[in-house]
Design an enzyme around this catalytic site. Structure first.
Site, PDB file in Angstrom:
ATOM      1  CD  GLU A 170       3.893   1.373 -38.481  1.00  0.00           C
ATOM      2  OE1 GLU A 170       4.659   0.777 -37.706  1.00  0.00           O
ATOM      3  OE2 GLU A 170       4.163   2.481 -38.981  1.00  0.00           O
ATOM      4  CD  GLU A 354       2.850   6.147 -37.605  1.00  0.00           C
ATOM      5  OE1 GLU A 354       4.073   5.871 -37.577  1.00  0.00           O
ATOM      6  OE2 GLU A 354       1.999   5.530 -36.952  1.00  0.00           O
TER       7      GLU A 354
HETATM    8  C1  FCB Z   1       5.993   3.705 -36.490  1.00  0.00           C
HETATM    9  C2  FCB Z   1       5.007   3.535 -35.342  1.00  0.00           C
HETATM   10  C3  FCB Z   1       5.016   4.684 -34.368  1.00  0.00           C
HETATM   11  C4  FCB Z   1       6.402   5.219 -34.145  1.00  0.00           C
HETATM   12  C5  FCB Z   1       7.072   5.520 -35.453  1.00  0.00           C
HETATM   13  C6  FCB Z   1       8.443   6.127 -35.325  1.00  0.00           C
HETATM   14  O1  FCB Z   1       6.361   2.450 -36.961  1.00  0.00           O
HETATM   15  O2  FCB Z   1       3.707   3.393 -35.835  1.00  0.00           O
HETATM   16  O3  FCB Z   1       4.406   4.231 -33.187  1.00  0.00           O
HETATM   17  O4  FCB Z   1       7.126   4.341 -33.371  1.00  0.00           O
HETATM   18  O5  FCB Z   1       7.177   4.336 -36.201  1.00  0.00           O
END
Ligand code: FCB
Length: 440
Positions: A170, A354
């Site tokens: 990210e 994610e």
């Molecule tokens: C993302 C992150 C992870 C976690 C989630 C909820 O942005 O990569 O580490 O904090 O959000």
């Protein structure tokens, strides 16, 4: 029964189901000779993190990884997305490696493989060694070479067993969230620091890819996060504000990686603040990639204001919200998988790297909202696949309840409940529902 609305056999052969974690959030940075990180410093400064909590013990995954991988295996996951801590491998950020740290990742990867899990590594998930933060961290152009050296050291040790690797988790969070909004370490609120860090995170990415290609590694990608930007009303001003939010959040890094330039609307604000010679770095930044990962959670409502650039605010939206206060908007995932494929990656495999939600979970109370959330987002992924976009996998954030950064241990994202006093793990209803889905 709390059941999920899909099964493995709905997906193409070879589609990967994974769960993700990251090093600082679960390992316990107090163990094994890890160095101090800028998150330890940020958390030690009053007002930055709820109850000033840090990752010294976290989930003690450092000692309990075998049990955690057994849970992954029993649920039927194919792959595990994890990260390697720079400060565990190089406590000073540069110089002598910590042998215990390298041994740990070596054992960790072997254990993943023993549990039938494909290792999907991220080199950097935010635990910058403090000595490098002292030198300006992501603001310093030398970070690209420091990161290349770290990449070389860790991947010489474990690179032979990776399924896939992405350098940085990210980039938007490393840059904007941490240097413009100040919500994450190092907690700056400075436009120049933001422009520098957002550029250097990409030069560092490029150097890491070069190093790994040099080691003969393959299946290298990048992982970006995305938020859908709704204009707060029907005005042209709100539409322009939402396009700018989309520009610096969703388009900036992809544009650098795949088009060799940055979006015009972002450069209107950034141009005077960019590091010298930035225009010459796109060959380095644009190393060819084998896949792209998308992290997706929510959408935002953007309204113009009369303040300095970027001249907008986020307003509260009407949709149901998670424990983070984030609206549930699966249409955004559908949108971004299409957008990334048609505008940038044009045929590369995409992974949802994610997706998940925080919920105030208690042992013995089914986490039904999470089952619904996963259901809706997996359905969006399936739809995109049916529409011809090459999505190759879906990853839940997260395997375990863990250290949710500035929000400490309060926000629970896990498929598995963690009692932070006893460290006992208890699979939630969502874990059992996914397990049933993956066995069919
Ligand atoms: C993302 C992150 C992870 C976690 C989630 C909820 O942005 O990569 O580490 O904090 O959000």
């Amino acid at each position: 029964m709390n059941d999920i609305g899909f099964k493995r056999s709905d997906f193409p052969e070879g589609f990967l189901f994974a769960a993700a974690t990251s090093s600082y959030q679960i390992e316990g940075h107090g163990f094994g000779g890890a160095g101090r990180t800028h998150w330890d410093d940020f958390a030690a400064t009053p007002g930055n993190v709820i109850r000033a909590e840090n990752g010294h013990r976290a989930c003690d995954h450092y000692h309990r990884y075998e049990d955690d991988f057994a849970l992954m295996q029993q649920a039927g996951f194919d792959a595990y997305r994890f990260s390697t801590s720079w400060a565990r491998v190089l406590p000073e950020g540069r110089g002598s490696p910590n042998a215990e740290g390298l041994d740990f990742y070596d054992r960790l990867v072997d254990s993943m493989l023993d549990h039938g899990l494909k290792p999907m590594a991220t080199l950097y998930h935010w635990e910058l060694p403090s000595p490098l933060a002292d030198l300006g961290g992501w603001r310093n152009p030398d970070i690209a070479n420091w990161f290349a050296d770290f990449t070389q050291i860790i991947m010489e040790r474990i690179g032979d067993r990776m399924f896939s690797v992405a350098p940085v988790n990210e980039p938007w969070c490393v840059g904007w969230l941490s240097h413009f909004l100040g919500h994450h370490a190092p907690g700056l609120r400075d436009i120049r620091a933001t422009a520098h860090s957002m550029h250097h995170v990409l030069t560092a990415h490029g150097r890491a890819i070069q190093v790994m290609r040099g080691l003969g590694m393959s299946n290298l990608g990048a992982v970006c996060n995305f938020e859908y930007a709704h204009p707060a009303d029907d005005s042209e001003e709100a539409a322009r504000a939402a396009r700018l939010y989309d520009g610096y959040y969703n388009q900036f890094f992809l544009s650098g990686l795949f088009k060799g330039k940055y979006p015009d609307n972002v450069m209107e604000g950034f141009e005077p603040h960019m590091p010298a010679g930035w225009q010459n770095d796109f060959d380095l930044i644009g190393q060819s990639l084998d896949w792209l990962g998308l992290n997706y959670y929510t959408c935002k409502r953007i309204a113009p204001n009369s303040g300095p650039w970027p001249s907008h605010d986020e307003l509260e939206g009407p949709l149901p919200k998670t424990q983070m206060g984030w609206e549930v908007f699966p249409e955004g995932l559908h949108h971004f998988l299409h957008m990334v494929h048609s505008e940038y990656t044009k045929g590369l495999p995409l992974f949802v790297t994610e997706n998940g939600m925080a919920n105030p979970d208690q042992v013995d109370v089914p986490d039904t909202p999470r089952i619904d959330y996963l259901n809706q987002h997996v359905a969006a992924t399936r739809q995109v696949l049916a529409e011809g976009v090459p999505v190759a996998g879906y990853t839940v954030w997260s395997l375990l309840d863990n250290y949710e950064w500035a929000l400490g241990y309060e926000k629970r994202f896990g498929l598995v409940h963690v009692d932070f006093d006893t460290l006992e793990r208890t699979p939630k209803a969502s874990y059992h529902a996914l397990k049933r889905a993956l066995s069919q």
